[in-house]
Design an enzyme around this catalytic site. Structure first.
Site, PDB file in Angstrom:
ATOM      1  N   SER A 219       0.842  -1.202   0.000  1.00 43.70           N
ATOM      2  CA  SER A 219       0.000   0.000   0.000  1.00 43.70           C
ATOM      3  C   SER A 219       0.872   1.245   0.000  1.00 43.70           C
ATOM      4  CB  SER A 219      -0.914   0.009   1.228  1.00 43.70           C
ATOM      5  OG  SER A 219      -1.840  -1.055   1.166  1.00 43.70           O
ATOM      6  N   GLU A 292       2.774   6.034   2.696  1.00 44.82           N
ATOM      7  CA  GLU A 292       3.245   4.960   3.568  1.00 44.82           C
ATOM      8  C   GLU A 292       4.619   4.456   3.160  1.00 44.82           C
ATOM      9  OE1 GLU A 292       1.727   0.579   5.146  1.00 44.82           O
ATOM     10  OE2 GLU A 292       0.296   2.053   4.392  1.00 44.82           O
TER      11      GLU A 292
END
Length: 530
Positions: A219, A292
């Site tokens: 992600s 992230e």
């Protein structure tokens, strides 16, 4: 600088596309692969001495290396990968242990709660550092404590409660400490076959979502709960699925995955990420999404700003800045007492159930080094051992409490070794829970120094003080005793324990096979004194 600059295994002039999971990156001057805490601390010390910038990586599964050359050292912890079952539910894992290997080991032990780690790319140290989560599970739930190494070489034992801050957030993400190991508790038991079935379900789900079609960092953005929907759904609604930039592409199956479909550059990935973040903020109700994946190296500052990433300008390259580097700060404003080593004893060979868990040690610097030099007789170092169960040191000498006792090693003792590095002499101190003690000096391994052939309290009087109280037992040592072992403001330390019954513990740990031998000064842990 010569090729012998680093004591641990290393490579020079390394293409970082061969190091990171993304298969992207320029060339690094060094790639270091320490196998122990002491090797890692020594590598950091060398980088500090020679002003070498540092990037820390596990397997680089969540890291985007810059396309630009990196004139520093990338330190990978993947060689530190031991997994030790301390008791039925307690497991100690070094930072470089792969998440999948942790899950497999838990299945073997019949312990549930770690199935979701199976085929989660990366190492357990990185998972702890970012409070990794997946399938509604979170690593903080099973993490009791974390061992870190700071840039000054200090080894610290952190409780989970002081590290984990919430959703994919920890204090370690903004600190100058690196995870080198962690203690986990998996209390639930189950049949290995049942655990294996759940692991396979997670694996099948990852395959169904095409997570491994091409290299990626998983992600790309964290979810923002205030946005009301997952980041992948936001990007899907904005039409980013399948969007390309050079060799980088948003996954056709999950719009929060950015793939390297072949030949992608870091700038391709970052341009896609910047466009996605900007669109979410401008077209999805002001959703502020945090990247992230971790960027490391030299990048265009405009792109970093668009991605919400802080950077330090590079004076020689206007419009470019550094990010993801560990920079050695000025340690002059340290608070005292200052922890140098703190953590649990592990078995000498790091075998399952080898050593009684619950013995912790702490070594502290009590006063600044300059003050210690002005007043060399004052206590400078305090070493404390705690036996949480009160039963780990059963063998007691036949002598009054607090006495100097020859051959004390025939009893249950905690030990501290202090040296000046490879080839230097060293000191050995032993103490019992009642304050019995002995001190020895060596010129070489097990070779006692001249004048120290016969142990004598008089040789140490006024410079070594044993204590035993409700806080633990140990010794305070003066700078006068230690000054010739302080080299370049660094000291080499090693804690050990010999409780008896052929049980031997170490902190930091070595993980050796064969007959235990604490007298290896070249393996002591290097720490920096302020």
């Amino acid at each position: 600088m010569s090729g012998s600059l680093f004591a641990c295994p290393f490579r020079e002039h390394v293409d970082l596309s061969t190091v990171g999971y993304y298969a992207i990156g320029g060339q690094a001057r060094w790639h270091l692969m320490p196998g122990t805490v002491a090797e890692f601390s020594a590598a950091l010390a060398q980088c500090r001495r020679h002003s070498i910038p540092v990037i820390i990586a596990g397997q680089g599964t969540n890291m985007l290396f810059s396309d630009e050359p990196f004139p520093g050292a990338v330190i990978s912890l993947e060689a530190m990968k031991r997994i030790i079952q301390l008791s039925g539910s307690l497991f100690f894992c070094e930072a470089g242990a792969e998440n999948s290997d942790v899950a497999l080991r838990l299945r073997q032990a019949g312990r549930s709660g770690g199935e979701w780690l199976y085929r989660l790319p990366g190492t357990i140290g990185a998972t702890v550092r970012m409070n990794g989560r997946c399938y509604g599970k979170e690593i903080s739930v099973v993490t009791k404590s974390i061992v870190t190494v700071a840039l000054d070489g200090a080894v610290r034992w952190r409780k989970g409660a002081e590290v984990f801050l919430g959703y994919k957030s920890t204090s370690l993400m903004q600190s100058l400490e690196v995870v080198v190991g962690a203690l986990f508790e998996f209390a639930e038991e189950d049949e290995p076959e049942a655990i294996g079935r759940r692991m396979q379900e997670y694996s099948d789900d990852r395959e169904t979502k095409h997570q491994f079609d091409f290299p990626s960092c998983g992600s790309a953005f964290k979810n923002n709960r205030e946005a009301g929907r997952p980041s992948g759904q936001i990007f899907d609604d904005l039409g980013f699925r399948g969007r390309r930039e050079g060799g980088a592409q948003v996954s056709d199956h999950h719009a929060n995955f950015l793939f390297n479909t072949g030949g992608a550059k870091a700038i391709d990935v970052l341009r896609l990420a910047a466009a996605m973040r900007t669109a979410a903020r401008e077209q999805a109700g002001g959703a502020d999404l945090e990247l992230e994946l971790q960027c490391a190296g030299l990048f265009e500052t405009e792109l970093l700003d668009q991605c919400g990433i802080a950077s330090t300008p590079e004076p020689s390259r206007p419009g470019y800045g550094w990010t993801g580097l560990l920079r050695f700060p000025d340690f002059g404003a340290a608070m005292f007492p200052r922890t140098l080593l703190h953590g649990p004893m592990l078995g000498y060979a790091c075998c399952d159930g080898e050593f009684t868990f619950g013995i912790t040690v702490r070594v502290e610097q009590l006063i600044p080094l300059e003050e210690a030099r002005r007043a060399p007789g004052k206590p400078c170092i305090r070493w404390t051992t705690r036996d949480e169960n009160g039963k780990a040191f059963p063998l007691r000498p036949d002598a009054p409490a607090g006495a100097f006792v020859d051959r004390l090693w025939e009893s249950s003792v905690s030990e501290l070794f202090i040296g000046g590095g490879e080839g230097a002499g060293y000191l050995e101190f032993e103490v019992t829970p009642e304050g019995h003690w002995i001190a020895l000096r060596f010129d070489a391994p097990r070779q006692r120094a001249a004048g120290h052939e016969t142990p004598s309290e008089a040789l140490w009087r006024g410079n070594a003080l044993a204590f035993a109280d409700e806080q633990g037992f140990g010794m305070e040592l003066s700078h006068k005793l230690l000054e010739e072992f302080v080299c370049g403001n660094a000291l080499h330390l090693q804690c050990a324990a010999s409780p008896g019954e052929n049980r031997y513990g170490l902190f930091p740990w070595w993980c050796d096979e064969g007959k235990p031998d604490f007298h290896q000064p070249g393996r002591f842990c290097e720490v920096w004194l302020d």
